[in-house]
Scaffold this active site. Sequence first.
Site, PDB file in Angstrom:
ATOM      1  N   GLY A 169     -16.527  -0.560   0.140  1.00  0.00           N
ATOM      2  CA  GLY A 169     -16.658  -0.948   1.530  1.00  0.00           C
ATOM      3  C   GLY A 169     -15.609  -0.224   2.362  1.00  0.00           C
ATOM      4  N   VAL A 199     -12.314  -1.285  -1.760  1.00  0.00           N
ATOM      5  CA  VAL A 199     -12.239  -1.315  -0.309  1.00  0.00           C
ATOM      6  C   VAL A 199     -11.381  -0.146   0.162  1.00  0.00           C
ATOM      7  CG1 VAL A 199     -11.363  -2.562   1.707  1.00  0.00           C
ATOM      8  CG2 VAL A 199     -12.550  -3.809  -0.105  1.00  0.00           C
ATOM      9  N   LYS A 200     -11.861   0.540   1.182  1.00  0.00           N
ATOM     10  CA  LYS A 200     -11.077   1.576   1.836  1.00  0.00           C
ATOM     11  C   LYS A 200     -10.664   1.058   3.204  1.00  0.00           C
ATOM     12  CE  LYS A 200     -11.234   6.325   3.656  1.00  0.00           C
ATOM     13  NZ  LYS A 200     -11.991   7.589   3.715  1.00  0.00           N
ATOM     14  N   THR A 201      -9.357   1.018   3.446  1.00  0.00           N
ATOM     15  CA  THR A 201      -8.872   0.541   4.729  1.00  0.00           C
ATOM     16  C   THR A 201      -7.608   1.304   5.102  1.00  0.00           C
ATOM     17  OG1 THR A 201      -8.494  -1.454   6.041  1.00  0.00           O
ATOM     18  CG2 THR A 201      -7.421  -1.363   3.884  1.00  0.00           C
TER      19      THR A 201
END
Length: 287
Positions: A169, A199-201
Amino acid sequence: MDGFREANNFGLNQKVENAQFHVKGANNLSWGMKDRLSRIFNPKTGRAVMLAFDHGFIMGPTSGLERIDLSIVPLVKYADCLMGTRGMIQTCIPANVNKPVCLRSDAGSTILTDLNRNVLIDIEDAIRMNASAMAVMFSAGDGDREAITAANLVKAVDMGNRYGIPVMGVTAVGKQMARDARYFALASRVCAENGANIVKTYYCEGFEKVAAACPVPIVIAGGKKLPEKEALELCYNAVNDGAAGVDMGRNVFQSECPAAMIQAVYSVIHEGLTPDQAYEKFQDLSK
């Protein structure tokens, strides 16, 4: 049965060791999921250096990505995983590099509308490309687009679970949301709650709380181009605050010496070099 030897070594005095899997939150996943995650995240460190070059699917030939064959292909050997679109991977990345691919799996367009953000590639295409993961945008706090991208993410997770392909995500920053720990913790947690395996944030002040509250590995985006020393400090701070690696693009391929930069980043992520040590390595390799 000639030469058959009766089984006799059952290790009756040895306890069966069921080692915990090296990727956060993946203990109960299927074998195929774990195999693909192990291609992305180094089993020795549990971390990953992902090389992102999917920018062109909404930006066109941005600086450093005019020729993928000239700018990205020479860097492939230094990355743990490649993140790109099917068009660029198929046309520009040699299949014999044998690197895992995190395939950009939502639609790209220069004008973002509800229609084109509600489109995923066919899961069969991800299978044909032997994708190790699929990357899908989630835009929290962005009006109707939040619901649309959340539905997109769930659909990708459903397809990924069916065929054993993890989903990453990718948290977008909503127009009404601040780039702070509260927002990134919210967006990351929603991705994980909806079944994302990665998750990429973005890194931010208080990032340790973002990472702690997310039950799956977080890789940080490099964001805008920074001076090399600052980018290495970003990597160092992120992994020390709980990130499982980076998914960098512009801070690598727009560097003065991209090959030296990705090797310096790798040294921070996997070898524990400090920013000063990594920058010195960058300078040495740039000569």
